[in-house]
Design a protein around this motif. Structure first.
Motif, short mmCIF file in Angstrom:
data_model
loop_
_atom_site.label_atom_id
_atom_site.label_comp_id
_atom_site.label_asym_id
_atom_site.label_seq_id
_atom_site.Cartn_x
_atom_site.Cartn_y
_atom_site.Cartn_z
N GLU A 103 -31.09 -19.43 3.46
CA GLU A 103 -29.67 -18.64 3.82
C GLU A 103 -28.99 -19.68 4.76
O GLU A 103 -29.67 -20.27 5.74
CB GLU A 103 -29.92 -17.39 4.83
N ILE A 104 -27.60 -19.95 4.50
CA ILE A 104 -26.52 -20.65 5.36
C ILE A 104 -25.39 -20.00 5.46
O ILE A 104 -25.19 -19.00 4.66
CB ILE A 104 -26.77 -22.18 4.94
N SER B 222 -20.99 -16.34 11.80
CA SER B 222 -20.49 -16.40 10.40
C SER B 222 -21.30 -15.81 9.37
O SER B 222 -22.43 -15.58 9.35
CB SER B 222 -20.68 -17.95 10.31
N PRO B 223 -20.59 -15.22 8.28
CA PRO B 223 -21.41 -14.62 7.39
C PRO B 223 -22.30 -15.63 6.63
O PRO B 223 -22.08 -16.61 6.26
CB PRO B 223 -20.49 -13.95 6.42
N LEU B 224 -23.41 -15.18 6.19
CA LEU B 224 -24.53 -15.95 5.55
C LEU B 224 -24.54 -15.74 3.89
O LEU B 224 -24.15 -14.58 3.61
CB LEU B 224 -26.09 -15.77 6.13
N ILE B 225 -25.11 -16.78 3.31
CA ILE B 225 -25.37 -16.54 1.81
C ILE B 225 -26.50 -17.33 1.49
O ILE B 225 -26.96 -18.13 2.02
CB ILE B 225 -24.09 -17.17 1.13
N THR B 226 -27.31 -16.75 0.65
CA THR B 226 -28.44 -17.38 -0.07
C THR B 226 -28.09 -18.25 -1.00
O THR B 226 -27.55 -18.02 -1.84
CB THR B 226 -29.32 -16.43 -0.54
N GLU C 284 -19.38 -23.38 1.04
CA GLU C 284 -18.11 -23.72 0.38
C GLU C 284 -17.70 -24.92 0.45
O GLU C 284 -17.33 -25.90 -0.47
CB GLU C 284 -17.18 -22.62 0.85
N LYS C 285 -17.65 -25.64 1.49
CA LYS C 285 -17.62 -27.07 1.85
C LYS C 285 -18.28 -28.09 1.24
O LYS C 285 -17.94 -29.10 0.52
CB LYS C 285 -17.64 -27.22 3.57
N GLU C 286 -19.76 -27.73 0.71
CA GLU C 286 -20.45 -28.57 0.09
C GLU C 286 -20.46 -28.24 -1.25
O GLU C 286 -21.24 -28.92 -2.02
CB GLU C 286 -22.00 -28.45 0.76
N GLY C 287 -19.64 -27.51 -1.82
CA GLY C 287 -19.77 -27.01 -2.96
C GLY C 287 -20.88 -26.26 -3.70
O GLY C 287 -21.17 -26.52 -4.94
N ILE D 16 -29.52 -23.87 9.35
CA ILE D 16 -30.45 -23.16 8.23
C ILE D 16 -30.91 -21.89 8.95
O ILE D 16 -31.60 -21.86 10.12
CB ILE D 16 -31.82 -24.02 8.04
N HIS D 17 -30.62 -20.75 8.44
CA HIS D 17 -31.10 -19.35 9.26
C HIS D 17 -32.63 -18.71 8.57
O HIS D 17 -33.24 -18.21 9.19
CB HIS D 17 -29.97 -18.38 8.83
N GLN D 18 -32.78 -19.22 7.43
CA GLN D 18 -34.01 -18.90 6.84
C GLN D 18 -34.07 -19.74 5.57
O GLN D 18 -33.40 -20.01 4.88
CB GLN D 18 -33.99 -17.43 6.22
#
Length: 64
Positions: free
Chosen positions: A52-53, A3-7, A59-62, A41-43
């Motif tokens: 990074e998650i 899955s793509p990650l976001i900070t 999105e799910k957690e807003g 948690i990736h970082q």
């Protein structure tokens, strides 16, 4: 396929106990406190207040 990650940015760690499989993080007044599973948690950088998650979880957690 991973899955793509976001900070995402948080104010502080509220609960980080070994017997929980998640961290409780304070994301401020709008989002409040959110449990983040350790497996997602990736970082994590507590001093900068960032982690990074996966995008789908944020999105799910807003959080985004």
């Amino acid at each position: 396929m991973s899955s793509p990650l976001i900070t995402v940015y948080f104010d502080k760690v509220v609960i980080d106990e070994d017997y929980y499989n998640a961290l409780l993080l304070d994301f401020g007044s709008d989002e409040g406190n959110v449990w983040i599973p350790r497996s997602l948690i990736h970082q994590l950088d507590e001093t900068k207040g960032e982690m990074e998650i996966p995008v789908w979880f944020a999105e799910k957690e807003g959080l985004i």
